[in-house]
Design an enzyme around this catalytic site. Structure first.
Site, PDB file in Angstrom:
ATOM      1  N   ALA A  56       0.805  -1.194   0.025  1.00 49.83           N
ATOM      2  CA  ALA A  56      -0.030  -0.178   0.110  1.00 49.83           C
ATOM      3  C   ALA A  56       0.926   1.244  -0.032  1.00 49.83           C
ATOM      4  O   ALA A  56       0.576   1.950  -1.018  1.00 49.83           O
ATOM      5  CB  ALA A  56      -0.931   0.078   1.162  1.00 49.83           C
ATOM      6  N   ARG A  94      -5.179  -0.452  -9.073  1.00 53.73           N
ATOM      7  CA  ARG A  94      -5.533  -1.410  -7.927  1.00 53.73           C
ATOM      8  C   ARG A  94      -6.427  -0.958  -6.907  1.00 53.73           C
ATOM      9  O   ARG A  94      -6.226   0.112  -6.553  1.00 53.73           O
ATOM     10  CB  ARG A  94      -4.244  -1.803  -7.340  1.00 53.73           C
ATOM     11  N   ASP A 248      -3.721  -2.975   3.947  1.00 54.55           N
ATOM     12  CA  ASP A 248      -3.965  -2.196   2.625  1.00 54.55           C
ATOM     13  C   ASP A 248      -5.117  -1.249   2.599  1.00 54.55           C
ATOM     14  O   ASP A 248      -5.130  -0.158   2.120  1.00 54.55           O
ATOM     15  CB  ASP A 248      -4.428  -3.149   1.397  1.00 54.55           C
ATOM     16  N   ASN A 258      -6.387  -7.066   4.315  1.00 49.28           N
ATOM     17  CA  ASN A 258      -5.161  -7.197   4.062  1.00 49.28           C
ATOM     18  C   ASN A 258      -5.186  -8.430   3.277  1.00 49.28           C
ATOM     19  O   ASN A 258      -6.149  -9.087   2.740  1.00 49.28           O
ATOM     20  CB  ASN A 258      -4.411  -7.408   5.253  1.00 49.28           C
TER      21      ASN A 258
HETATM   22  C1  LIG Z   1       2.287  -2.445   3.890  1.00 52.32           C
HETATM   23  S1  LIG Z   1       1.275  -2.616   2.929  1.00 52.32           S
HETATM   24  C2  LIG Z   1       1.571  -4.497   2.623  1.00 52.32           C
HETATM   25  C3  LIG Z   1       0.332  -5.130   2.147  1.00 52.32           C
HETATM   26  O1  LIG Z   1       0.164  -4.934   0.711  1.00 52.32           O
HETATM   27  C4  LIG Z   1       0.310  -6.454   0.270  1.00 52.32           C
HETATM   28  O2  LIG Z   1      -0.655  -6.593  -0.822  1.00 52.32           O
HETATM   29  P1  LIG Z   1       0.049  -6.453  -2.464  1.00 52.32           P
HETATM   30  O3  LIG Z   1       1.575  -7.185  -2.239  1.00 52.32           O
HETATM   31  O4  LIG Z   1      -0.749  -7.398  -3.135  1.00 52.32           O
HETATM   32  O5  LIG Z   1       0.115  -5.109  -2.798  1.00 52.32           O
HETATM   33  C5  LIG Z   1      -0.388  -7.250   1.312  1.00 52.32           C
HETATM   34  O6  LIG Z   1      -1.692  -7.029   1.532  1.00 52.32           O
HETATM   35  C6  LIG Z   1       0.473  -6.474   2.463  1.00 52.32           C
HETATM   36  O7  LIG Z   1      -0.018  -6.949   3.740  1.00 52.32           O
END
Ligand SMILES: CSC[C@H]1O[C@H](OP(=O)(O)O)[C@H](O)[C@@H]1O
Length: 368
Positions: A56, A94, A248, A258
Site C-alpha cells: 500500500a 488497483r 491495505d 489485508n
Molecule cells: C504495508 S502494505 C502491505 C500489504 O500489501 C500487500 O498486498 P500486495 O502485495 O498485493 O500489494 C499485502 O496485503 C500486505 O499486507
C-alpha cells in the site's frame, strides 16, 4: 544493490535526472535485482497494476510520482483536465489499497489553485518526495511503538526467543524503508532481542516466500518459511507469541483489509489467545467507511496467478501449471478481518484499540 544489514529505499529519483524515477522489479526477487526506469504516468500505472511495485505505501508513492510525470509529459493547453484523467487511470490500477487514492488526493491538494504547468510540476515533484520521506519516518515510528509489544512479550519469557508470525509482505519492500509489520521486528532484532519469524508463503503471488524471507535473510533475522495453512497448527502448539501483519485499507471502526488469508490467521489467533496486531500508517486508514466487509473493494486478479506457480527454473524465471489447463480459478486478492479479531493497531502515533474510539482518540482531527 541491496546490502545486507542496510535498508535501501524502494523508490528514488535519479540523481542526474529529476524526471527519471527508479524502483526494483519486485516480481524477480529473491532471484534477481532489476532496476526499472519510470518516466511516464503510463509506466507508473503499469508498474502498479503488474505488481512491479506493490504494498500500500509504495503503491501510493508510485502514484504520487506518476501524477508528477503526467504533468511533465503533457503537451497541450488543458493540463488540469489531463491530470484528472491520469488520476482516474492511476486510481483504477488497483482498487483495495487506499494509499493510492490518498496519495493522489494529497497531490491534488498540492496543486490546488495553480494554473501554470511548470508550477504544478514543481509542486507535484515536491509532494511526491514528501510522501516518500514522510513514509520512512512513519514506518520507523510504527517500529518504535511495535517494539514495546515485543519487549513486553520478551519480559514474560526471559532468555527465550519471541516467535512472530506474519502474512504476505508488509516489509520495507511494501513501503519505502522499515516496512510496517516488519519495522518492530527489525528494531527488536537490532536491539538484540531474540526474535524468530514464521513467514507465511502467501499464495498465489508468494510475497512471503519471495519478499519477506528475502528481506529477513538480508537483515539476518531468523525466520522459517511455512505454507499458508500451517499457522493455526503452530498457534495450537504455543509456537507463536504474536501475529503482526500489514494492511491495505483499515476502516474508521478498525476493520482491516489485508492479503487474502489474513482473516483466517486472525481466527486462529483468536481461538488460541495469540495477540493479533496490525501495523499501519494513518495513510492506510479510510475514515469514510465503517464496515470493511461490506464497503472495502476486494481486488480480483488473474486466475493464472492461482493456476501457475512463478519462480526460478533451470531456464530462468518461469511459470509452471499446477492444475488442468481448463480448470477455472478464483483469485481474491484480499480479505477483511473484523475489528473484534484485532488485538491492537500500531500506527505512527502509538498503539490503539481497533475501534472508532481507539482510532479517533489517536487521531482526534478525525472525530466526527
Ligand atoms: C504495508 S502494505 C502491505 C500489504 O500489501 C500487500 O498486498 P500486495 O502485495 O498485493 O500489494 C499485502 O496485503 C500486505 O499486507
Amino acid at each position: 544493490m541491496i546490502i545486507k544489514g542496510e535498508h535501501k529505499r524502494t523508490i528514488w529519483v535519479d540523481k542526474n535526472n529529476s524526471q527519471l524515477i527508479q524502483t526494483f522489479d519486485q516480481r524477480l526477487f529473491p532471484h534477481e535485482v532489476k532496476i526499472v526506469d519510470i518516466t511516464t504516468s503510463a509506466e507508473a500505472g503499469v508498474a502498479i497494476k503488474d505488481m512491479i511495485v506493490r504494498g500500500a505505501p509504495l503503491i501510493g508513492a508510485m502514484a504520487a510520482y506518476g501524477i508528477y510525470l503526467a504533468a511533465v509529459e503533457y503537451k497541450g493547453d488543458d493540463v488540469l483536465a489531463y491530470l484528472n484523467e491520469r488520476k482516474d487511470y492511476l486510481n483504477e490500477t488497483r482498487p483495495t489499497a487506499i494509499n493510492l487514492a490518498w496519495a493522489l488526493n494529497e497531490q491534488f491538494k498540492n496543486i490546488d489553485g495553480l494554473t501554470d504547468q511548470s508550477e504544478m510540476i514543481a509542486a507535484l515533484f515536491k509532494g511526491a518526495n514528501k510522501i516518500v520521506e514522510d513514509d520512512v519516518e512513519t514506518c520507523r515510528m510504527i517500529g518504535e511503538h511495535g517494539l514495546q509489544i515485543i519487549e513486553e512479550i520478551a519480559a514474560s519469557k526471559p532468555g527465550e526467543t519471541i516467535n512472530i508470525l506474519t502474512h504476505c509482505n508488509a516489509g520495507w519492500l511494501a513501503c519505502i524503508d522499515w516496512g510496517t509489520a516488519t519495522s518492530p521486528i527489525y528494531q527488536a532484532h537490532q536491539k538484540g532481542i531474540k526474535v524468530h519469524v514464521w513467514v507465511d508463503e502467501t499464495r498465489p503471488r508468494s510475497q512471503g516466500a519471495n519478499l519477506t524471507s528475502f528481506e529477513l535473510n538480508e537483515q539476518g533475522v531468523p525466520h522459517t518459511l511455512i505454507t499458508d495453512n500451517t499457522g493455526g497448527h503452530l498457534m495450537q502448539h504455543h509456537m507463536v507469541d504474536m501475529v503482526i501483519v500489514g494492511t491495505d485499507r483499515t476502516t474508521r471502526s478498525g476493520d482491516v483489509a489485508n492479503k487474502i488469508g489474513t482473516y483466517l490467521k486472525a481466527l486462529a489467533a483468536n481461538d488460541n489467545h495469540v495477540p493479533f496486531y496490525v501495523a499501519l500508517p494513518s495513510s492506510t486508514i479510510d475514515w469514510e467507511i465503517n464496515d470493511g466487509v461490506k464497503e472495502i473493494p476486494i481486488e480480483m486478479r488473474s486466475e493464472d496467478e492461482v493456476k501457475y506457480v512463478y519462480g526460478k527454473g533451470k531456464n530462468g524465471m518461469e511459470s509452471v501449471l499446477i492444475c488442468p489447463k481448463t480448470t477455472p480459478a478464483a483469485n481474491y486478492g484480499f480479505d477483511v478481518t473484523p475489528a473484534r479479531l484485532v488485538t491492537g493497531l500500531i500506527t505512527e502515533r502509538g498503539i490503539c484499540e481497533a475501534s472508532e474510539e481507539g482510532l479517533t482518540n489517536q487521531f482526534p482531527e478525525q472525530k466526527r
